[in-house]
Design an enzyme around this catalytic site. Structure first.
Site, PDB file in Angstrom:
ATOM      1  N   SER A 116       6.132 -13.572  40.919  1.00  0.00           N
ATOM      2  CA  SER A 116       7.006 -12.689  41.689  1.00  0.00           C
ATOM      3  C   SER A 116       7.741 -13.528  42.724  1.00  0.00           C
ATOM      4  O   SER A 116       7.283 -14.631  43.081  1.00  0.00           O
ATOM      5  CB  SER A 116       6.161 -11.613  42.405  1.00  0.00           C
ATOM      6  OG  SER A 116       6.924 -10.908  43.359  1.00  0.00           O
TER       7      SER A 116
ATOM      8  N   TYR B 271      -1.094  -9.380  47.921  1.00  0.00           N
ATOM      9  CA  TYR B 271      -0.273  -9.419  46.709  1.00  0.00           C
ATOM     10  C   TYR B 271       0.405 -10.773  46.578  1.00  0.00           C
ATOM     11  O   TYR B 271       0.365 -11.399  45.501  1.00  0.00           O
ATOM     12  CB  TYR B 271       0.762  -8.300  46.737  1.00  0.00           C
ATOM     13  CG  TYR B 271       1.704  -8.322  45.557  1.00  0.00           C
ATOM     14  CD1 TYR B 271       1.251  -8.040  44.279  1.00  0.00           C
ATOM     15  CD2 TYR B 271       3.060  -8.632  45.722  1.00  0.00           C
ATOM     16  CE1 TYR B 271       2.108  -8.074  43.180  1.00  0.00           C
ATOM     17  CE2 TYR B 271       3.922  -8.658  44.637  1.00  0.00           C
ATOM     18  CZ  TYR B 271       3.442  -8.382  43.367  1.00  0.00           C
ATOM     19  OH  TYR B 271       4.296  -8.423  42.295  1.00  0.00           O
TER      20      TYR B 271
END
Length: 246
Positions: free
Chosen positions: A142, A156
């Site tokens: 990501s 995350y």
């Protein structure tokens, strides 16, 4: 003929979002698709659509937190199609919340899915690739693995930084014959933003994801990496909406 045509591609998290879009896009280019996810009814629909449209797809209900089930996905590819060319470690969870909220169960779940799930995918496909002396890992990180997503994205981001580190190490270890590509998407239309139970973070994400671009954008990037000649390894691709500034 496309470099993708005839390749056997296994995809985790294939029941929606990036996984589904990638499955449909690669199938249209002639790839043989092995779909894996927990929601079997969605897998059945996707596989049926691909097959009705002249493609080739099979599916397996599986959970990336279960090592045996991830191995079963790779084994199915070899059993049904005779080989495995690409393994897409796509399944992921984004549970955004401040550390002070102490969403420890969600931390554990992200570590299990985002990190251990990728490692289980590597463990499942690597022996096959080594026997074939060829193969390609596509690992979904990501932009949060390039810069810590704030507020609320500390854990995350940590998991997605880990995916990049694991991918880099894998490439150094087996890169002479096996390719590894890490993708770092930004805001992409999917179910990813619904992974948190923290109300304030949900509101922030829903507002932020108004800029999201289609999941097929990632599918096209994956296709680009796969279709390169075997002596070309696309190491990393970061992509995000033009308007996204981090």
């Amino acid at each position: 003929m496309s470099e993708i045509d005839g390749k056997v591609v296994a995809i985790t998290g294939a029941s929606s979002g990036l996984g589904e879009a990638t499955a449909r896009y690669l199938a249209a280019k002639g790839a043989k698709i092995v779909l894996g996810a927990r929601r079997e009814e969605k897998l059945e629909i996707i596989a049926s659509d691909i097959n009705k449209n002249g493609g080739s797809a099979i599916h397996l209900k599986m959970d990336v937190t279960n090592r045996a089930e991830v191995k079963a996905l790779a084994d199915m590819a070899v059993r049904e199609f005779g080989r495995l060319d690409v393994f897409v470690n796509n399944a992921g969870l984004m549970a955004i919340a401040p550390l002070q909220a102490l969403k420890v169960d969600e931390w554990d779940r992200m570590i299990d899915i985002n990190i251990k799930g990728v490692l289980y995918g590597i463990a499942a496909a690597l022996p096959v690739f080594e026997d074939q002396e060829s193969g390609h890992f596509i690992n979904i990180s990501s932009v949060a693995g390039l810069k810590v997503f704030s507020p609320g994205g500390t854990v995350y981001s940590g998991t997605k930084y880990a995916v990049r580190a694991i991918s880099d190490g894998l490439r150094h270890e087996v890169g002479k014959k096996i390719r590894t590509t890490t993708l770092e998407p930004g805001a992409i239309a999917s179910e990813l933003q619904s992974g948190t139970s923290h109300k304030e973070s949900v509101d922030i994400l829903n507002e932020f994801y108004k800029i999201a671009i289609p999941a097929e954008t990632v599918a096209k990037a994956i296709a680009f990496a796969i279709e390169q000649p075997m002596d070309v390894d696309i190491n990393e691709i970061a992509l995000r909406p033009t308007i996204q500034d981090f």
